[in-house]
Design an enzyme around this catalytic site. Structure first.
Site, PDB file in Angstrom:
ATOM      1  N   LYS A  67       0.853  -1.191   0.000  1.00  0.00           N
ATOM      2  CA  LYS A  67       0.000   0.000   0.000  1.00  0.00           C
ATOM      3  C   LYS A  67       0.880   1.230   0.000  1.00  0.00           C
ATOM      4  O   LYS A  67       1.855   1.301   0.751  1.00  0.00           O
ATOM      5  CB  LYS A  67      -0.841  -0.016   1.294  1.00  0.00           C
ATOM      6  CG  LYS A  67      -1.701   1.201   1.483  1.00  0.00           C
ATOM      7  CD  LYS A  67      -3.086   0.994   0.916  1.00  0.00           C
ATOM      8  CE  LYS A  67      -3.889   2.264   0.823  1.00  0.00           C
ATOM      9  NZ  LYS A  67      -3.536   3.100  -0.344  1.00  0.00           N
ATOM     10  N   LYS A  91       5.341   2.689   8.221  1.00  0.00           N
ATOM     11  CA  LYS A  91       4.115   3.398   8.645  1.00  0.00           C
ATOM     12  C   LYS A  91       3.005   2.394   8.938  1.00  0.00           C
ATOM     13  O   LYS A  91       2.322   2.495   9.951  1.00  0.00           O
ATOM     14  CB  LYS A  91       3.611   4.332   7.531  1.00  0.00           C
ATOM     15  CG  LYS A  91       4.459   5.547   7.306  1.00  0.00           C
ATOM     16  CD  LYS A  91       3.776   6.486   6.301  1.00  0.00           C
ATOM     17  CE  LYS A  91       4.810   7.369   5.653  1.00  0.00           C
ATOM     18  NZ  LYS A  91       4.257   8.462   4.862  1.00  0.00           N
ATOM     19  N   LYS A 103       5.079   1.854  -3.219  1.00  0.00           N
ATOM     20  CA  LYS A 103       5.127   3.262  -3.648  1.00  0.00           C
ATOM     21  C   LYS A 103       5.356   3.315  -5.138  1.00  0.00           C
ATOM     22  O   LYS A 103       6.028   2.456  -5.707  1.00  0.00           O
ATOM     23  CB  LYS A 103       6.289   3.979  -2.947  1.00  0.00           C
ATOM     24  CG  LYS A 103       6.173   5.481  -2.986  1.00  0.00           C
ATOM     25  CD  LYS A 103       5.111   5.933  -2.001  1.00  0.00           C
ATOM     26  CE  LYS A 103       5.209   7.375  -1.622  1.00  0.00           C
ATOM     27  NZ  LYS A 103       4.653   7.623  -0.296  1.00  0.00           N
ATOM     28  N   ASN A 218      -0.618  19.681   0.553  1.00  0.00           N
ATOM     29  CA  ASN A 218      -1.766  19.065   1.236  1.00  0.00           C
ATOM     30  C   ASN A 218      -1.552  19.020   2.747  1.00  0.00           C
ATOM     31  O   ASN A 218      -2.367  19.526   3.526  1.00  0.00           O
ATOM     32  CB  ASN A 218      -2.002  17.660   0.670  1.00  0.00           C
ATOM     33  CG  ASN A 218      -3.079  16.908   1.449  1.00  0.00           C
ATOM     34  OD1 ASN A 218      -2.796  16.304   2.475  1.00  0.00           O
ATOM     35  ND2 ASN A 218      -4.315  16.972   0.999  1.00  0.00           N
ATOM     36  N   SER A 345      -6.563   5.947   4.537  1.00  0.00           N
ATOM     37  CA  SER A 345      -6.646   5.151   3.302  1.00  0.00           C
ATOM     38  C   SER A 345      -7.087   3.737   3.620  1.00  0.00           C
ATOM     39  O   SER A 345      -7.878   3.127   2.887  1.00  0.00           O
ATOM     40  CB  SER A 345      -5.281   5.088   2.614  1.00  0.00           C
ATOM     41  OG  SER A 345      -5.119   6.171   1.746  1.00  0.00           O
TER      42      SER A 345
HETATM   43  N1  GLU Z   1       1.283   8.915   0.094  1.00  0.00           N
HETATM   44  C1  GLU Z   1       0.880   8.880   1.469  1.00  0.00           C
HETATM   45  C2  GLU Z   1       2.041   8.483   2.348  1.00  0.00           C
HETATM   46  O1  GLU Z   1       3.179   8.687   2.004  1.00  0.00           O
HETATM   47  C3  GLU Z   1      -0.357   8.039   1.697  1.00  0.00           C
HETATM   48  C4  GLU Z   1      -0.289   6.629   1.272  1.00  0.00           C
HETATM   49  C5  GLU Z   1      -1.630   5.918   1.292  1.00  0.00           C
HETATM   50  O2  GLU Z   1      -2.608   6.556   1.635  1.00  0.00           O
HETATM   51  O3  GLU Z   1      -1.657   4.734   0.956  1.00  0.00           O
HETATM   52  O4  GLU Z   1       1.886   8.045   3.460  1.00  0.00           O
END
Ligand code: GLU
Length: 411
Positions: A67, A91, A103, A218, A345
């Site tokens: 994810k 994360k 990613k 954002n 998300s």
């Molecule tokens: N791009 C965001 C991050 O770096 C969100 C990733 C997501 O929502 O899957 O955490």
């Protein structure tokens, strides 16, 4: 060390060693298990064709599908996307989500592309990576310079390819297409929760606390709004062009009003300071919310904040982390502080899978619980294992993944 991949690998190795794992686990988890490089031909508005390069990196799927966002930026590199996918694993691990990290990125400059060109690029990217993504494989989301409109095009393209409606393929969608309430503001909300926890530890009241935010995209712009509403003084903000400073607090509603969709606002004001000066302002909380490698061994000795909360991915180098820790500055590392986005998300994906949607309050409450639990776990590791906050976050983030790898018998 400004190479984001190498510095991530250093800390992953330290974390796994501290958790008692050997070289085999380190070898597996210090690199993504899969990296796809794609070439995307896009018909431009003037009739010419430009071929863009894109990537999708999947760090590890032992815990569940991978994810993470897709960024559109001229500085995207293979190494950066790989590092970013590892950070996503961390994360998800800290927040205890049933995902590994992924990613994507495309080397392009959306600021120089038309709406239709961006649509063709977004759809082209999905066609190029469609074999390795999907609601139970790898779930993309917004990242730097991608937004809910881009997610909508990507979801539509994926649904065409699969010949069924697949809202759970991607998160960060517009609400009418299955997006979640609270997703747009989620990263900033998560950062706010971390700022509150950090201020409590330092005995600084939120009312009147001096906040400096680097970046007005954002995360940075919503954060400025929420801090202003909470009664803090946002004394500095910046964008790519420069920074604004007012020791009594900036007029945030006015700046939000004048900001363009890419977060530019400082170009409208004659009196600006540089981004370098902004980072060194005397303040209570410094929030880097822009890009990588902003706090380095060069400027870390001059940082005057009591707390640094990393809303951006990778804003502080390893050398700077050491200096900051030695100077007693409380650091809330990126993989913890910016987890709010992927947490909501996850809620979006769960709602898509069950076809039943939650209200904003429910999302906010659930986000708070997960962020605070993540913070408490990391802080406890920091205290009990006597490691800096970044290493503590990595230990918390990689622990479940390494266990899952063990159970599956991969290593
Ligand atoms: N791009 C965001 C991050 O770096 C969100 C990733 C997501 O929502 O899957 O955490």
């Amino acid at each position: 060390m400004s190479d984001v991949l190498e510095s991530t690998q250093v800390v992953i190795e330290q974390a796994l060693k501290r958790l008692g794992y050997g070289q085999d686990m380190i070898d597996l988890l210090k690199e993504p298990m899969r990296l796809l490089t794609v070439r995307i031909p896009v018909r431009m508005d003037d009739g010419s064709t430009v071929v863009f390069t894109g990537y999708r990196s999947q760090h590890n799927d032992s815990v569940g599908p991978t994810k993470g966002g897709v960024r559109f930026h001229p500085a995207v590199t293979e190494k950066e996307v790989k590092a970013l996918s590892i950070w996503m694993s961390l994360k998800c691990g800290i927040a205890d989500l049933p995902y590994g990290g992924g990613k994507g990125g495309v080397i392009c400059d959306p600021r120089k592309m038309s709406f239709r060109e961006l649509e063709r690029l977004s759809r082209g990217y999905v066609r190029a990576v469609s074999q390795i993504v999907g609601p139970t494989k790898d779930i993309p989301a917004p990242d730097v310079m991608t937004n809910s409109q881009i997610m909508a095009w990507m979801m539509d393209e994926y649904s065409h390819i699969r010949e069924f409606d697949s809202p759970g393929f991607i998160t960060g969608k517009p609400i009418v297409l299955g997006g979640s309430k609270g997703r747009e503001t989620a990263t900033a909300r998560g950062v706010v929760i971390m700022i509150h926890e950090a201020l409590k530890l330092k005995n600084i009241p939120i009312e009147g606390a001096r906040i400096v935010i680097q970046g007005f995209g954002n995360a940075g712009s919503f954060l400025a709004k929420f801090m202003y509403e909470a009664g803090a003084r946002v004394i500095g903000i910046s964008d790519v062009n420069g920074a604004l400073y007012n020791k009594d607090g900036l007029d945030i509603p006015h700046l939000l009003d004048r900001r363009d969709s890419f977060g530019n606002v400082t170009n409208l004001y004659p009196k600006t300071i540089s981004n370098e000066e902004l980072l060194e302002l005397d303040c209570d909380v410094l929030v880097p919310a822009a890009i990588e490698n902003q706090i380095t061994e060069e400027n870390a000795p001059r940082i005057q904040a009591s707390i640094i909360v990393e809303a951006a991915n990778g804003p502080t180098t390893l050398e700077a982390t050491k200096i900051i820790t030695e100077r007693g500055i409380l650091l809330i590392p990126d993989v913890l502080a910016s987890a709010g986005g992927v947490i909501v998300s996850y809620f979006e994906w769960v709602q898509n899978n069950q076809g039943y949607y939650w209200g904003e309050q429910e999302i906010d409450d659930k986000l708070r619980v997960m962020m605070i639990r993540g913070f408490e776990n990391v802080y406890e590791i920091h205290l009990t294992r006597k490691v800096d906050m970044r290493l503590a976050a990595y230990m918390s983030g990689v622990r479940k993944m390494a266990e899952a790898v063990r159970y599956r018998g991969w290593v």
